[in-house]
Design a protein around this motif. Sequence first.
Motif, PDB file in Angstrom:
ATOM      1  N   UNK A  63       7.873 -23.439  28.993  1.00  0.00           N
ATOM      2  CA  UNK A  63       7.568 -22.931  27.455  1.00  0.00           C
ATOM      3  C   UNK A  63       6.276 -24.618  27.694  1.00  0.00           C
ATOM      4  N   UNK A  64       6.694 -25.105  27.672  1.00  0.00           N
ATOM      5  CA  UNK A  64       5.512 -25.960  27.982  1.00  0.00           C
ATOM      6  C   UNK A  64       5.731 -26.923  26.781  1.00  0.00           C
ATOM      7  N   UNK A  65       4.898 -26.602  25.428  1.00  0.00           N
ATOM      8  CA  UNK A  65       5.522 -26.924  23.930  1.00  0.00           C
ATOM      9  C   UNK A  65       6.130 -26.323  22.649  1.00  0.00           C
ATOM     10  N   UNK A  66       5.944 -25.257  23.226  1.00  0.00           N
ATOM     11  CA  UNK A  66       7.098 -24.891  22.474  1.00  0.00           C
ATOM     12  C   UNK A  66       6.162 -23.510  21.915  1.00  0.00           C
ATOM     13  N   UNK A  67       5.098 -23.708  22.489  1.00  0.00           N
ATOM     14  CA  UNK A  67       4.202 -22.538  21.553  1.00  0.00           C
ATOM     15  C   UNK A  67       4.596 -21.112  21.732  1.00  0.00           C
ATOM     16  N   UNK A  68       5.284 -20.674  22.386  1.00  0.00           N
ATOM     17  CA  UNK A  68       5.776 -18.833  22.341  1.00  0.00           C
ATOM     18  C   UNK A  68       6.719 -18.526  22.030  1.00  0.00           C
ATOM     19  N   UNK A  69       7.440 -19.604  22.011  1.00  0.00           N
ATOM     20  CA  UNK A  69       8.785 -19.644  20.614  1.00  0.00           C
ATOM     21  C   UNK A  69       8.255 -19.865  19.596  1.00  0.00           C
ATOM     22  N   UNK A  70       7.643 -21.095  19.244  1.00  0.00           N
ATOM     23  CA  UNK A  70       7.385 -21.682  17.231  1.00  0.00           C
ATOM     24  C   UNK A  70       6.747 -20.014  16.685  1.00  0.00           C
ATOM     25  N   UNK A  71       5.259 -19.779  18.038  1.00  0.00           N
ATOM     26  CA  UNK A  71       4.718 -18.194  16.614  1.00  0.00           C
ATOM     27  C   UNK A  71       5.748 -17.512  17.131  1.00  0.00           C
ATOM     28  N   UNK A  72       6.608 -17.052  17.903  1.00  0.00           N
ATOM     29  CA  UNK A  72       7.302 -16.049  17.762  1.00  0.00           C
ATOM     30  C   UNK A  72       8.245 -15.812  16.749  1.00  0.00           C
ATOM     31  N   UNK A  73       9.064 -17.185  15.954  1.00  0.00           N
ATOM     32  CA  UNK A  73      10.188 -17.154  15.685  1.00  0.00           C
ATOM     33  C   UNK A  73      10.379 -16.410  14.442  1.00  0.00           C
ATOM     34  N   UNK A  74       8.830 -16.249  13.595  1.00  0.00           N
ATOM     35  CA  UNK A  74       9.292 -15.128  12.450  1.00  0.00           C
ATOM     36  C   UNK A  74       9.302 -14.119  12.995  1.00  0.00           C
ATOM     37  N   UNK A  75       9.275 -12.813  14.345  1.00  0.00           N
ATOM     38  CA  UNK A  75       9.491 -11.958  14.279  1.00  0.00           C
ATOM     39  C   UNK A  75      11.448 -11.787  14.847  1.00  0.00           C
ATOM     40  N   UNK A  76      11.422 -13.164  14.829  1.00  0.00           N
ATOM     41  CA  UNK A  76      13.610 -12.701  14.810  1.00  0.00           C
ATOM     42  C   UNK A  76      14.914 -12.712  15.761  1.00  0.00           C
TER      43      UNK A  76
END
Length: 261
Positions: free
Chosen positions: A54-67
Amino acid sequence: MITNKNIDNGKGFDWGFASEDYAKYRDIYPREFYEKIVGLGHCTAGQSVLDLGTGTGVLPRNMAEYGAKFTGTDISENQIKYARKLTEAAGLDIDYIVSSAENLDFAPSSFDVVTACQCLMYFDKKIILPKIHRWLKPNGHFLILFMAWLPFESEIAKASEDLVLKYNPSWTGGRMTRYTLKEPEWSREYFTISNAVAYDLDVPFTRESWNGRMKACRGIDASLPKEKITAFEKEHLAYLATVSERFTIKHYATILDLKKV
């Protein structure tokens, strides 16, 4: 420090050395990148997602809004430190674990989706593939995500790559061209292809953000001593002073969507 004979001709690298620049300058995926994933029915409300590397969490942080509920993992403690800091600042609820992918342990059928963005090449497939298969729920999906600039279609990207190679001739992360997505032989025991998506993206940069993006690559921050990083940046910024303050770099993005069998 990671060493792999198939990556950078065996030269060691540590993403933790790049974390500060990574946190500032690697969050570059356009919204379209995430919406393509959601459009395939993944990482949405009610789903549990594991993001490997995940590195610095780029994918989870940007996709969190999708639920979806995300868990991000990375071998680098420093990367996860920045992931947690950025996640807290954004007011998001994402779990993070410091571990190599191969040493992770989750209960069977823990996740609807497992993602690996820009990182599958670092994993031992003989170990991680059966684990991913076990962690996924029935009909779960393993998404292999990738996005890279196209140096032969951008004078700026080509010049920057050439400079990376000047300071780190061992670097093998450049010279990307478009490629055709095919079913990998290594996946057939565990997965079948559900979707194979490839498309171009024009990603905007400023001189500063492109310099930061190039520093935060494996060939510079993650593997060079400080004096070489400083010399690279000085020469790179001098070159960037000759181009427009704002520009776009064409990238090629792919989604290999594998369904558990």
